[in-house]
Design a protein around this motif. Structure first.
Motif: not given
Ligand SMILES: CC/C=C(/N=C/c1c(COP(=O)(O)O)cnc(C)c1O)C(=O)O
Length: 388
Positions: A198-215, A217-222
């Motif tokens: 849960d403490f590390q999930a900040v990584i994925g939460h940020e990635t989600r909003s950053q990719m939606l903002e840039k592209k 849509r969601l990333p295809d692979s992690l």
């Protein structure tokens, strides 16, 4: 605290009262706006979050396939993702009125992050570190001392992460009343694997909003390297319910899984109990833990977080491995193409990118967790490249 048949609490009875107190404290904190506000404040102004999601144009060109994005956890304060977890756990320790902090470390990144939050929150700190790792991560040993931590060398076993964790657990059982054990990965008895995730999930939460903002849509692979599995699950967790998002965990293949000299607990191990939880681990037919091997101290661990064991059995995540040599090669490509010196642990994820990106179209959006920076590995890499 189960992930399928994995996880749970396999600990001495003397630990149960503290474990139950910790579980209550954490359950409350998760829903406590004040705790979440404090956590967000330190993640922002002290750690420096959000970490950038950087389009690696040169790596993308170099591999000639997928569009490669780096989640820059190496830009966090102390130089890795470990601090995300340490902030959360030290806030809990303060809330519980604990007077002393202990931790285990292998690569020294968790040790430095623990010493950092102990200094910032005015708590004495003891770090257990194997003598093998003290030798190969000397810059981090000195950083821990500068930050005021006491380092206890561990000579048992292979003098690596597993042995350090054994000693930290012994200390904890002895000093259960005044001591908080900041576990550095998604291992240990419940609630640790879920709490660290849960403490590390900040990584994925940020990635989600950053990719939606840039592209849009969601990333295809992690893609993420997997030692105990905390940076990987932190990136993956917010996407687990998005079936189109592929996830690849990269274990340390050492000299090759077939050689027996590796730390690929999922690809080369079997179910068993270690450090308080049931998971996959490297063991012989008598259930004795066998020695792990990896060029990288942070992946040199014969176990893996129980949630990864479950995701492996559910086939939601694909777990592959990268050898020492493949990691060293990817390490150099990252330096030369992007001007970024990654940690040797992180280089294992980049080695998988080197294999996978060329086979994918440019439209494929691939995110790699750049879990840490490689300053700590300079002498080790010089030594290994000298052999080339
Ligand atoms: C908890 C012991 C693991 C340590 N480091 C693991 C590590 C790892 C692997 O740990 P996980 O993310 O928990 O799988 C990945 N990247 C970097 C930069 C690391 O330092 C440490 O002691 O610093």
């Amino acid at each position: 605290g189960l992930f399928g048949s994995f996880g749970g609490r396999f600990v001495a009875e003397t630990l149960m009262p503290l474990i139950l107190e910790l579980q209550d404290e954490y359950t409350t904190a998760k829903n406590d706006p004040e705790f979440q506000r404090q956590l967000a404040y330190f993640q922002g102004d002290y750690v420096g979050r959000p970490s950038p999601l950087y389009f690696a144009e040169r790596l993308t060109e170099h591999f000639g396939g997928a569009s490669i994005y780096l989640k820059r956890e190496e830009l966090n304060h102390t130089g890795a993702h470990k601090i995300n977890n340490c902030i959360g756990q030290v806030l809990l320790a303060k809330q519980m009125g604990k007077k002393r902090i202990i931790a285990e470390t292998g690569a020294g990144m968790h040790g430095v992050a623990t010493a950092t939050v102990a200094a910032r929150f005015g708590l004495p700190c003891v770090i257990y570190m194997g003598t093998t790792d003290i030798e190969r991560q000397q810059t981090n040993v000195f950083r821990m001392k500068l930050l005021g931590a006491e380092i206890i060398p561990v000579t048992s076993g292979t003098g690596t992460l597993k042995d350090a964790m054994n000693e930290a657990l012994r200390d904890w059982v002895t000093n259960v009343d005044d001591t908080f054990y900041i576990i550095g990965t998604v291992a240990g008895p419940h609630p640790y694997p879920a709490m660290v995730r849960d403490f590390q999930a900040v990584i994925g939460h940020e990635t989600r909003s950053q990719m939606l903002e840039k592209k849009g849509r969601l990333p295809d692979s992690l893609v993420a390297c997997v030692g105990g599995g905390s940076n990987a699950i932190g990136l993956f967790y917010p996407f687990l319910d998005d079936p189109d998002v592929q996830m690849i965990g990269v274990e340390a293949g050492g000299k090759g899984v077939k050689s027996g000299l590796h730390a690929a607990s999922l690809n080369g191990g079997t179910p068993g109990v270690l450090h308080g939880n049931r998971t996959y681990l490297l063991q012989n037919e008598d259930g004795q833990i066998t020695d792990a091997h990896s060029i990288s101290a942070g992946l040199d661990y014969p176990g893996i977080g129980p949630e990864h064991a479950w995701l492996h059995e559910q086939k939601r995540v694909e777990y592959v491995s990268a050898t020492d040599d493949e990691a060293l090669e990817a390490f150099q490509v990252c330096c030369r193409q992007e001007g970024i010196i990654p940690a040797l642990e992180t280089a294992h994820a980049l080695a998988e990118v080197a294999k996978r990106a060329p086979t994918l179209p440019r439209e494929h959006l691939m995110v790699i967790n750049l879990s840490g920076r490689g300053d700590k590995d300079m002498t080790s890499v010089a030594h290994h490249l000298g052999d080339k």
